[in-house]
Write a protein that holds these residues in place. Structure first.
Motif, short mmCIF file in Angstrom:
data_model
loop_
_atom_site.label_atom_id
_atom_site.label_comp_id
_atom_site.label_asym_id
_atom_site.label_seq_id
_atom_site.Cartn_x
_atom_site.Cartn_y
_atom_site.Cartn_z
N ALA A 33 23.77 2.65 12.60
CA ALA A 33 23.17 2.79 14.11
C ALA A 33 22.34 4.12 14.23
CB ALA A 33 24.14 2.58 15.16
N GLN A 34 22.96 5.27 13.90
CA GLN A 34 22.39 6.42 13.77
C GLN A 34 21.25 6.69 13.06
OE1 GLN A 34 23.21 9.19 16.00
NE2 GLN A 34 24.14 7.22 17.07
N LYS A 35 21.25 5.90 11.81
CA LYS A 35 20.16 5.81 10.89
C LYS A 35 18.89 5.08 11.57
CE LYS A 35 20.91 4.97 6.40
NZ LYS A 35 21.13 4.32 5.15
N TRP A 36 19.18 3.96 11.87
CA TRP A 36 18.38 3.00 12.93
C TRP A 36 17.56 4.21 13.92
CZ3 TRP A 36 19.47 2.08 18.00
CH2 TRP A 36 18.21 1.33 18.80
N ALA A 37 18.50 4.70 14.88
CA ALA A 37 17.90 5.51 15.78
C ALA A 37 16.96 6.71 15.20
CB ALA A 37 18.88 5.92 16.84
N GLY A 38 17.39 7.26 14.17
CA GLY A 38 16.65 8.25 13.45
C GLY A 38 15.24 7.63 12.95
N TYR A 39 15.04 6.45 12.41
CA TYR A 39 13.96 5.99 11.93
C TYR A 39 13.10 5.46 13.22
CZ TYR A 39 15.82 5.06 7.58
OH TYR A 39 16.48 5.31 6.16
N LEU A 40 13.58 5.00 14.35
CA LEU A 40 12.89 4.80 15.63
C LEU A 40 12.33 6.26 16.09
CD1 LEU A 40 11.98 3.06 18.10
CD2 LEU A 40 14.35 3.52 19.19
N HIS A 41 12.96 7.40 16.00
CA HIS A 41 12.59 8.51 16.43
C HIS A 41 11.35 9.12 15.63
CE1 HIS A 41 13.53 12.98 16.72
NE2 HIS A 41 12.27 12.90 17.37
N THR A 42 11.61 9.11 14.16
CA THR A 42 10.80 9.82 13.42
C THR A 42 9.62 8.80 13.00
OG1 THR A 42 12.00 9.08 11.39
CG2 THR A 42 12.41 11.54 12.54
N ASP A 43 9.70 7.64 12.64
CA ASP A 43 8.75 6.54 12.42
C ASP A 43 7.78 6.16 13.44
OD1 ASP A 43 9.61 6.88 9.80
OD2 ASP A 43 10.61 5.05 9.76
N TYR A 44 8.41 6.13 14.60
CA TYR A 44 7.73 5.37 15.87
C TYR A 44 7.49 6.39 17.00
CZ TYR A 44 8.36 1.53 12.63
OH TYR A 44 8.63 0.55 11.75
N LEU A 45 8.39 6.63 17.42
CA LEU A 45 8.31 7.58 18.81
C LEU A 45 7.50 8.93 18.50
CD1 LEU A 45 11.70 6.93 20.64
CD2 LEU A 45 9.77 5.45 20.61
N GLU A 46 8.01 9.54 17.64
CA GLU A 46 7.32 10.83 17.20
C GLU A 46 5.93 10.70 16.82
OE1 GLU A 46 8.48 13.45 13.67
OE2 GLU A 46 9.77 14.36 15.11
N LYS A 47 5.40 9.58 16.40
CA LYS A 47 4.36 9.44 15.94
C LYS A 47 3.24 8.40 16.91
CE LYS A 47 5.42 9.58 11.02
NZ LYS A 47 5.27 8.84 10.00
N ASN A 48 4.00 8.24 18.20
CA ASN A 48 3.38 7.75 19.21
C ASN A 48 2.80 6.21 18.56
OD1 ASN A 48 3.56 9.42 21.38
ND2 ASN A 48 2.17 10.72 20.41
N ARG A 237 16.50 -7.45 4.01
CA ARG A 237 16.04 -6.29 2.80
C ARG A 237 15.43 -4.81 3.27
NH1 ARG A 237 13.18 -8.89 -2.36
NH2 ARG A 237 14.26 -11.01 -2.45
N TYR A 238 15.32 -4.87 4.47
CA TYR A 238 14.77 -3.61 5.04
C TYR A 238 15.34 -3.07 6.18
CZ TYR A 238 11.13 -5.09 1.67
OH TYR A 238 10.59 -5.59 0.76
N LEU A 239 15.72 -1.93 6.51
CA LEU A 239 16.07 -1.36 7.88
C LEU A 239 14.84 -0.52 8.24
CD1 LEU A 239 17.98 -0.73 9.74
CD2 LEU A 239 18.67 1.35 8.48
N SER A 240 14.46 -0.73 9.61
CA SER A 240 13.22 -0.14 10.33
C SER A 240 13.79 0.26 11.69
CB SER A 240 12.14 -1.02 10.45
OG SER A 240 12.15 -1.86 11.37
#
Length: 349
Positions: A33-48, A237-240
């Motif tokens: 769950a923390q890994k998922w939230a990290g991907y949400l942060h760095t892959d999407y929210l941080e990049k708008n 197969r993938y976590l995003s």
């Protein structure tokens, strides 16, 4: 190390933006769950990164006469448009595929949706094994092919939502996806599969998103899908950083131990090892609804309040002190990009 404590999303009514609903979710402290939230942060929210708003609110019960909302009549019209667009392009460019289907509100059912989803699967293949047909289409008609999938699943949600509404229940969800050009997928490792469970979700659960094409085993069983090829039934197969939010209330026909027992029997009959954790045969939950600002309202009451909003305005991650770690505001609505791209197809004909 950043600890993600809460997810906050804000919904609004696009016709009356003063109508807004804040939803908070308590993120679990386990590693995935923390890994998922990290991907949400760095892959999407941080990049708008822009989210795909047209494919988002499932099972929302709208007035069928309101031509501004994504109700079933609108979706029927749109899927027919995309079927025609794909057929026209295929014929003009000698692509060996034709969709002999036409939708109307009265005859739209799960079987028909399974059939159109099968056409999508044949046209696109899988993320890791693209169909040779797909690359014969240009960019805007590839978008039409993807709309066959998006609209199919959204229409499924609309049918489930309407049935639940008529029975005094609720069967809605939010599918939080980014636009295709922004998608980032991470290969899953064995540890990422440990917390999948073959059990019902609860109202307000945030689940792992299926970041690939095809259907999960659970979806194929649930939809009684006889049209899908077994190659298009695949485990996770993938976590995003994408996710889904479940706003459904248990239905004995599709929930409960008896349903899961039937699912397990179906898997066994298909020769699938139900002990293979790497298939992700159930759900993996990342967060749960924080009910502290909903008082004594029931699940049905909360669900129907959410239907007052037809747009997702913002997404934020909060730390343990409820400070904002990252946030993105999405001021556009689903209509903005959709009708722009649709006009490109019209102009190309």
């Amino acid at each position: 190390m950043t600890v993600y404590n809460k997810l906050k999303i804000t919904l609004r009514n696009s016709a009356d933006p003063s109508v807004q609903k804040d939803l908070f979710f308590n993120i679990k402290d386990h590693a995935v769950a923390q890994k998922w939230a990290g991907y949400l942060h760095t892959d999407y929210l941080e990049k708008n990164a822009n989210i795909d708003k047209k494919f988002m609110l499932h099972g929302w019960v709208y007035d069928p006469t309101d031509t501004t909302q994504r109700n079933l009549p609108l979706m029927v019209d749109e899927i027919n448009f995309h079927i025609d667009a794909v057929n026209r392009y295929a014929k003009a460019h000698n692509i060996d595929h034709h969709i002999d289907m036409h939708f109307d509100v009265a005859s739209t059912d799960q079987q028909k949706l399974n059939q159109i989803h099968h056409h999508f699967e044949v046209l696109i293949g899988q993320v890791w094994n693209r169909s040779p047909l797909y690359n014969q289409f240009d960019r805007i008609h590839k978008w039409s092919i993807n709309n066959l999938n998006w609209l199919c699943h959204e229409m499924e949600g609309q049918l489930h939502g309407q049935r639940a509404y008529k029975s005094g229940s609720c069967s809605s969800s939010i599918v939080w996806c980014v636009e295709m050009k922004h998608i980032v997928r991470h290969d899953m490792i064995p540890e990422d599969y440990e917390l999948f469970q073959m059990k019902d979700m609860e109202f307000g659960d945030i689940r792992m998103h299926y970041a690939q094409t095809g259907k999960t085993h659970r979806e194929a069983y649930h939809d009684n899908d006889a049209d899908i090829n077994d190659t298009n039934i695949t485990g996770y197969r993938y976590l995003s950083g994408e996710f889904g939010i479940h706003f459904g209330i248990a239905n004995p026909k599709t929930n409960g131990q008896q349903w899961w027992d039937g699912y397990e029997q179906w898997l066994t009959e298909k020769g699938i090892d139900v002990t293979d954790k790497t298939l992700g045969l159930g759900w993996q939950i990342f967060a749960q609804l924080d009910r502290s600002n909903w008082g004594s309202k029931t699940d049905v009451q909360i669900g129907r309040e959410l239907w007052e909003c037809d747009d997702l305005l913002s997404t934020a991650l909060l730390d343990q002190d409820n400070n904002t770690i990252a946030e993105t505001v999405y001021n556009y609505t689903w209509r903005d990009e959709y009708y722009y791209k649709k006009q490109l197809i019209i102009d190309s004909q």
